[in-house]
Design an enzyme around this catalytic site. Structure first.
Site, short mmCIF file in Angstrom:
data_model
loop_
_atom_site.label_atom_id
_atom_site.label_comp_id
_atom_site.label_asym_id
_atom_site.label_seq_id
_atom_site.Cartn_x
_atom_site.Cartn_y
_atom_site.Cartn_z
N LYS A 198 2.07 3.88 18.60
CA LYS A 198 2.22 5.30 18.25
C LYS A 198 2.41 6.14 19.51
CE LYS A 198 -0.42 4.67 13.99
NZ LYS A 198 -1.76 4.61 13.41
N VAL A 226 3.68 7.63 12.78
CA VAL A 226 2.58 8.10 13.63
C VAL A 226 1.75 9.10 12.85
CG1 VAL A 226 1.94 9.23 15.80
CG2 VAL A 226 4.03 7.86 15.68
N GLU A 262 8.79 9.81 10.27
CA GLU A 262 7.61 10.68 10.37
C GLU A 262 6.30 9.93 10.09
OE1 GLU A 262 7.51 14.31 11.10
OE2 GLU A 262 5.53 13.47 11.44
N GLY A 269 0.27 9.05 9.95
CA GLY A 269 0.41 9.10 8.49
C GLY A 269 1.00 10.38 7.94
N THR A 308 0.83 -1.21 0.00
CA THR A 308 0.00 0.00 0.00
C THR A 308 0.87 1.26 0.00
OG1 THR A 308 -1.65 -1.23 1.24
CG2 THR A 308 -1.88 1.16 1.24
N ASP A 312 -2.06 -0.78 17.68
CA ASP A 312 -1.53 0.21 16.74
C ASP A 312 -1.39 1.58 17.43
OD1 ASP A 312 -1.12 1.13 13.76
OD2 ASP A 312 -2.65 2.47 14.57
N GLY A 361 -3.31 5.51 4.66
CA GLY A 361 -3.52 5.51 3.21
C GLY A 361 -2.17 5.60 2.51
P1 NDP Z 1 1.54 -3.95 2.92
O1 NDP Z 1 1.20 -5.24 3.57
O2 NDP Z 1 0.59 -3.37 1.94
O3 NDP Z 1 2.95 -4.14 2.16
C1 NDP Z 1 4.01 -4.86 2.70
C2 NDP Z 1 5.07 -5.05 1.63
O4 NDP Z 1 6.18 -5.74 2.22
C3 NDP Z 1 4.61 -5.91 0.44
O5 NDP Z 1 5.08 -5.36 -0.75
C4 NDP Z 1 5.29 -7.26 0.69
O6 NDP Z 1 5.66 -7.94 -0.49
C5 NDP Z 1 6.55 -6.82 1.37
N1 NDP Z 1 7.12 -7.88 2.21
C6 NDP Z 1 6.51 -8.58 3.19
N2 NDP Z 1 7.38 -9.46 3.72
C7 NDP Z 1 8.55 -9.28 3.07
C8 NDP Z 1 9.82 -9.89 3.16
N3 NDP Z 1 10.07 -10.87 4.04
N4 NDP Z 1 10.80 -9.47 2.34
C9 NDP Z 1 10.56 -8.49 1.42
N5 NDP Z 1 9.37 -7.87 1.28
C10 NDP Z 1 8.39 -8.28 2.11
O7 NDP Z 1 1.90 -2.92 4.08
P2 NDP Z 1 1.66 -1.34 4.09
O8 NDP Z 1 2.24 -0.73 2.89
O9 NDP Z 1 0.24 -1.06 4.43
O10 NDP Z 1 2.48 -0.91 5.40
C11 NDP Z 1 3.88 -0.83 5.38
C12 NDP Z 1 4.37 -0.14 6.66
O11 NDP Z 1 3.83 1.17 6.72
C13 NDP Z 1 3.96 -0.82 7.96
O12 NDP Z 1 4.99 -0.69 8.90
C14 NDP Z 1 2.74 -0.03 8.39
O13 NDP Z 1 2.52 -0.06 9.79
C15 NDP Z 1 3.15 1.35 7.95
N6 NDP Z 1 2.05 2.29 7.74
C16 NDP Z 1 1.04 1.95 6.90
C17 NDP Z 1 0.00 2.81 6.68
C18 NDP Z 1 -1.11 2.47 5.73
O14 NDP Z 1 -2.04 3.30 5.59
N7 NDP Z 1 -1.09 1.33 5.06
C19 NDP Z 1 -0.06 4.12 7.37
C20 NDP Z 1 1.10 4.41 8.18
C21 NDP Z 1 2.10 3.50 8.37
P3 NDP Z 1 4.55 -8.46 -1.54
O15 NDP Z 1 4.02 -7.24 -2.22
O16 NDP Z 1 5.32 -9.33 -2.46
O17 NDP Z 1 3.52 -9.19 -0.72
N1 HSE Z 2 -4.34 0.97 10.79
C1 HSE Z 2 -3.96 2.31 11.04
C2 HSE Z 2 -5.19 3.18 11.31
C3 HSE Z 2 -3.23 2.93 9.86
O1 HSE Z 2 -6.32 2.70 11.20
O2 HSE Z 2 -5.01 4.33 11.66
C4 HSE Z 2 -1.77 2.72 9.91
O3 HSE Z 2 -1.18 3.47 10.92
#
Ligand code: NDP
Ligand code: HSE
Length: 433
Positions: A208, A135, A132, A137, A17, A204, A305
């Site tokens: 934060k 916490v 940044e 986003g 994402t 979560d 997001g």
């Molecule tokens: P996703 O699950 O969408 O993406 C995770 C990615 O990591 C995927 O591309 C996956 O690969 C890859 N991955 C998983 N395991 C491995 C591994 N062992 N080696 C290499 N690549 C790996 O997560 P998000 O993008 O949602 O979140 C990422 C981070 O951002 C997290 O720490 C989350 O807490 C943080 N975050 C997310 C927010 C959100 O809105 N989504 C907001 C704020 C923070 P593959 O694509 O092949 O499955």
């Molecule tokens: N799952 C979190 C939320 C987004 O609902 O705010 C990632 O920090």
């Protein structure tokens, strides 16, 4: 490297994402970013789990499953981690730092669980560590705490830092729906994960809160120091009761400085409907900071997001690129203050207690005596009769969690108390509306 115009190569760990949007923005804004950072920022490789997965807009030649080899590649200048979770993110970040590479991450779970180790590695290897996006986003919040307020004394950080639970509570408040129904709605709209545990149980938000407290109070705080309660027990009746008293229910992350130490906690709380946090609807986040000289500050925006979160990460990437180009290093937050983290029992707050009692003469006196015996002062009482029973709602003045718990045990033993229907903390009463 100072002054030289050259490309800085970025290793992107994860392309889900958030990672997909980081990659897109790096490519679409390459020319502007080059001017702002002082060097062209180029993706040197992207580590994923499933290299064969369809990823529109991503050059397949950049993909690898060997993340360890990618972070230690000599031509990689900056490592951006968006895999999430503890392992392999922890080992990859430590490897990158050991190789002297700056790290940008959004990984709140890792920073809360292993923050001391990760910060220690950054200091030891003189590597930048920016987070940044971890916490709230897109909201610029950690940099203000880390830099803009470095000359001030922060007394309190109070915020809505989980969008999923805010959406659920907002739904319950506006539609009268119950928790399960509102969670289903959040899942249908893509706010809540199929497994919503991390959000609804408060993990979560607690991670934060841990990061916020560490920066606000210059004190080491880990995930286990944070008192955590989620929203799964909140009922439609709690929301109605709050409304009758001019309040609404929010899941709050609260980091507070007391003379004896700091309190770091996440729990649902009733806040006045006139409080600035009460009007934060949907999946938005907002954080209220109170500092000695600055007074009260409020930060508001998208807490999650792909694109909003990528915005915060791009800001960090530009910051570490500028440092890299000038041969400098960003300031590493310290834990010099070493303030004790108070047990929840010592935390002072106010409470909303809802009791099902007999509706007959002599009921109020033993209830009031129960509160008085534990030094808990009553601020507000509301009673609604229901036949030979009544709903008795009591709101207290400030008391310790331990005193309130002892009061509740005593009330439960009173024959006239049929049930303690709910106990919820009350926050934000003295704040500006
Ligand atoms: P996703 O699950 O969408 O993406 C995770 C990615 O990591 C995927 O591309 C996956 O690969 C890859 N991955 C998983 N395991 C491995 C591994 N062992 N080696 C290499 N690549 C790996 O997560 P998000 O993008 O949602 O979140 C990422 C981070 O951002 C997290 O720490 C989350 O807490 C943080 N975050 C997310 C927010 C959100 O809105 N989504 C907001 C704020 C923070 P593959 O694509 O092949 O499955
Ligand atoms: N799952 C979190 C939320 C987004 O609902 O705010 C990632 O920090």
């Amino acid at each position: 490297m100072s002054g030289a115009k050259q490309a800085l190569k970025i290793a992107l760990l994860g392309c889900g994402t958030v990672g997909t949007q980081v990659a897109r923005l790096l490519s679409e804004q390459a020319d502007d970013l080059e001017k702002r950072a002082g060097a062209r920022l180029e993706l040197g490789g992207i580590a994923v789990r499933r290299p064969g997965h369809d990823r529109p807009g991503i050059d397949p030649a950049l993909l690898t499953t060997d993340a360890e080899a990618l972070v230690t590649r000599p031509d990689i200048d900056i490592v951006v981690e968006v895999i999430g979770g503890i392992e392999p993110a922890r080992s990859l970040i430590l490897s990158a730092m050991k190789a002297g590479k700056p790290v940008v991450t959004a990984n709140k779970a890792l920073l809360a669980e292993n923050g001391e180790e990760i910060h220690g590695a950054a200091a030891e290897n003189q590597a930048d560590l920016y987070y940044e996006a971890s916490v709230a986003g897109a909201i610029p919040l950690l940099r203000p705490l880390r830099e803009s307020l470095a000359g001030d004394t922060v007394h309190r950080v109070l915020g809505i830092v989980n969008g999923t639970t805010n959406f659920i509570l907002d739904q319950m408040d506006t539609s009268g729906a119950g928790f399960a129904e509102s969670l289903e709605e959040a899942q249908a709209l893509g706010y809540a994960e199929p497994d919503p545990t991390a959000d609804v149980e408060g993990f979560d938000a607690a991670a934060k809160a841990c990061i916020l407290a560490r920066l606000a109070f210059h004190t080491e705080v880990t995930a286990s120091d944070v008192h955590r309660e989620g929203v799964t027990e909140i009922t439609a009746a709690d929301i109605v009761s709050a409304r009758k008293l001019g309040r609404t229910v929010k899941l709050l992350a609260i980091c507070e400085r007391f003379p004896s130490g700091v309190s770091v906690r996440v729990h649902p709380a009733m806040i006045p409907r006139s409080h600035p946090l009460a009007s934060v609807g949907g999946a938005y986040n907002a954080v209220f900071v109170e500092a000695e000289s600055a007074g009260q500050l409020m930060f508001y925006g998208a807490g999650a997001g792909g694109t909003p979160t990528a915005s915060a990460m791009l800001g960090d990437i530009v910051a570490v690129a500028r440092n890299r180009m000038s041969g400098a290093r960003g300031f590493e937050p310290s834990n010099y203050a070493g303030l004790p983290v108070l047990p929840m029992g010592d935390t002072l707050t106010r409470y909303h207690v809802s009791l099902d009692v007999d509706d007959r003469p002599g009921v109020l006196a033993p209830v009031a005596e129960g509160f008085a015996r534990h030094g808990v002062s009553i601020q507000q009482v509301r009673q609604a009769s229901r036949g030979n029973a009544a709903e008795l709602v009591i709101v207290t003045h400030e008391a310790t969690d331990a005193a309130l718990a002892a009061t509740i045990s005593e009330l439960q033993a009173l024959p006239i108390v049929r049930a303690v229907a709910s106990v919820m903390r009350v926050e934000g009463e003295g704040d500006p509306s």
